[in-house]
Write a protein that holds these residues in place. Structure first.
Motif, PDB file in Angstrom:
ATOM      1  N   GLY A  19     164.327  93.303  67.811  1.00  0.00           N
ATOM      2  CA  GLY A  19     165.091  94.525  68.301  1.00  0.00           C
ATOM      3  C   GLY A  19     166.617  94.074  68.557  1.00  0.00           C
TER       4      GLY A  19
ATOM      5  N   ARG B 117     164.828  92.092  63.120  1.00  0.00           N
ATOM      6  CA  ARG B 117     164.001  93.305  63.247  1.00  0.00           C
ATOM      7  C   ARG B 117     162.921  93.131  64.025  1.00  0.00           C
ATOM      8  NH1 ARG B 117     164.866  92.647  57.539  1.00  0.00           N
ATOM      9  NH2 ARG B 117     163.001  91.378  57.432  1.00  0.00           N
ATOM     10  N   ASP B 118     162.313  91.763  64.147  1.00  0.00           N
ATOM     11  CA  ASP B 118     161.081  91.596  65.111  1.00  0.00           C
ATOM     12  C   ASP B 118     161.320  91.855  66.566  1.00  0.00           C
ATOM     13  OD1 ASP B 118     159.646  91.314  62.732  1.00  0.00           O
ATOM     14  OD2 ASP B 118     159.355  89.077  63.230  1.00  0.00           O
TER      15      ASP B 118
ATOM     16  N   GLU C  11     172.920  92.284  53.969  1.00  0.00           N
ATOM     17  CA  GLU C  11     171.947  92.751  54.983  1.00  0.00           C
ATOM     18  C   GLU C  11     172.750  93.203  56.428  1.00  0.00           C
ATOM     19  OE1 GLU C  11     167.460  91.117  54.313  1.00  0.00           O
ATOM     20  OE2 GLU C  11     168.881  89.398  54.736  1.00  0.00           O
TER      21      GLU C  11
ATOM     22  N   ALA D 198     167.348  87.988  59.597  1.00  0.00           N
ATOM     23  CA  ALA D 198     167.201  89.154  59.377  1.00  0.00           C
ATOM     24  C   ALA D 198     166.063  89.756  59.937  1.00  0.00           C
ATOM     25  CB  ALA D 198     167.297  89.809  57.944  1.00  0.00           C
ATOM     26  N   ARG D 199     164.821  89.223  59.734  1.00  0.00           N
ATOM     27  CA  ARG D 199     163.428  89.063  60.132  1.00  0.00           C
ATOM     28  C   ARG D 199     163.451  89.094  61.535  1.00  0.00           C
ATOM     29  NH1 ARG D 199     158.264  86.689  57.428  1.00  0.00           N
ATOM     30  NH2 ARG D 199     158.417  88.655  56.382  1.00  0.00           N
TER      31      ARG D 199
END
Length: 166
Positions: A152, A149-150, A25, A145-146
């Motif tokens: 930024g 994403r959450d 990822e 990874a989340r």
């Protein structure tokens, strides 16, 4: 170890649990070099805690094993092209000194991993060796990874030598 799969050097295949910047990822030079010598990723978790460390060049996670929480990542199995050179590259990236673990940021050790779906197996993982500091952020849900994403935030993307990045 999987005795049915062997590398070119004749060694049995090894399983790795990667939970951060070494997964498919994230793009970095080490992942690019190692990825082709690994089989397809399988979603998996370990029991532990995950914290994120901020550097001027991005974030990276640290894993502490044990407890009830899940830390999410991927289980990879080495293929025939995986060799000692690639293992040394991974160790250097993770600031792991096999002959001097006390001076290492991480230690590569065998832990229990649960693929989803699947049954618990053993894999090598890089586990944090130092004390947590107040500046390290706990990763909610144990998924790096989340978390990126959450929030930024950007993952650390660095060169081959871990010591130059931390």
């Amino acid at each position: 170890m999987d005795a049915a799969r062997r590398s070119r050097t004749g060694e049995a295949a090894t399983r790795f649990f990667f939970y951060g910047t070494l997964t498919h990822e994230h793009a970095n030079p080490v992942t690019a070099r190692v990825r082709s010598a690994l089989g397809p990723p399988r979603r998996a978790f370990v029991r532990g805690q995950l914290h994120a460390v901020r550097t001027p060049d991005g974030w990276y996670p640290v894993l502490l094993t044990g407890g009830k929480n899940r830390v999410w990542g991927y289980l990879y199995t080495t293929g025939p092209d995986f060799d000692r050179r690639l293992l040394r590259l991974l160790d250097a990236y993770e600031n792991y000194l096999p002959h001097h673990p006390a001076a290492s940021e991480y230690v590569r050790k065998t832990i229990s991993v649960r693929p989803v779906p699947g049954t618990t197996s053993k894999a090598q993982a890089y586990v944090f060796m130092r004390k947590l500091t107040p500046a390290m952020r706990r990763v909610p849900g144990g998924d790096f990874a989340r978390f990126l994403r959450d929030t930024g935030f950007a993952a650390l993307s660095s060169g081959d030598e871990g010591a130059s990045r931390r």
